[in-house]
Design a protein around this motif. Sequence first.
Motif: not given
Length: 295
Positions: A189-196
Motif C-alpha cells: 500500500w505504501s508503495y502504491l501511495g508513493a508511486s501514485h
Amino acid sequence: MRYGLVNAVFAYMIWGLLPLYWKWFETMPAGEILSHRIVWSFVFVAGLITAQKRWRELKRTLQERRTLASLVASSLLITFNWLVFIWAVNNGHVVETSLGYYLTPLINVALAIVFLREKPSGGQWLAIALAGAGVILVTVEYGSFPWVSISLALSFGLYGLVKKKLKIDASLGLMTETAIVVPAALLFWSYLGASHTATAWTLPFGSTLLLLLSGAATALPLLLFARAARQLPLSMLGFIQYIGPTLTLILSVAVFKETVSPLMLVSFILIWVALVVYALASLREAKALRLGNAG
C-alpha cells in the motif's frame, strides 16, 4: 462428521461463487486486490477475536514454535493461491480455475495416502481413476501446460494438508495466517501511495464498500473450511470440493461467456460420476464400520 460435511458444503459453495465477486474489481491489478483482501481479512478476524475475548489464547498459541511454523507455511500457501486465483478470474481464465479445483481433490487423496496413511477402498480407488481420466481429458483439450490450474491445485492441496494436521481453533489459525502477511500488504500500500498508482480509492462508493467487505468474503469460507478439515477425512474433504469448481464452471459459461468444448463436458461428466461413486463407497464403508462397532 455431519457438522464437518455442512461446513465443507457451505465453504465450497461460497468459493464457487467468488469469481462473481472478484470480477467486480477487474480494472484493479491483481496484486492490489490481494493486498486489500489480506488487510480487510485481518481486520475482520481481529474483530472476531476481540468479540470472543481470545487474545490471551492467541498469544499462548503463538508461543508454540511448531504450530507457528505450520501457520507460516499455511499463510504463504493461501496467499499464493489467492493471488493466482484473482489474476486468473480478472484475465479471462475462469475455466482454468475450475480445472485447478477439480485437480485439488486428486492432490488431496495423494497427500492423504502419503502423509496421513489413509487407505482408500476399492470403490474409492475406482472413483479416483474416473476423476483422473476426466482431468487428463481436460488437460489434453486445453492443449498446453495449465500452470494456473496446477498452481491452484498444489497450493490449496498443501494448505488443506497443513490445516488437517494443525490442532488449533479455526479463528485463531486464520488470525495468525493473515497477521503474518499483513505487513507485506501494508508495505505494498505504501508503495502504491508513493508511486501514485493506487486505484482502490478511486472506485465508486459501492465498489469501495464491496472491497472493504472482501475480508468477510475471504474469512468466512476459510473458517468453515478449517472446521471441516478437522472433522472430515482429507480424502473425503477433497471430493466434496467438486461443488466449488462446478459452480465456477457454470459461471464461466453462463456469465463470463467462456467456451467449453464437448470433450471438456465429457471430462466433467466423468468427474461427477467419480464423485457419486466415491460418495457411495464412503457411505458403504461407514455403514460397515458402524455394524462392526455394534457387533
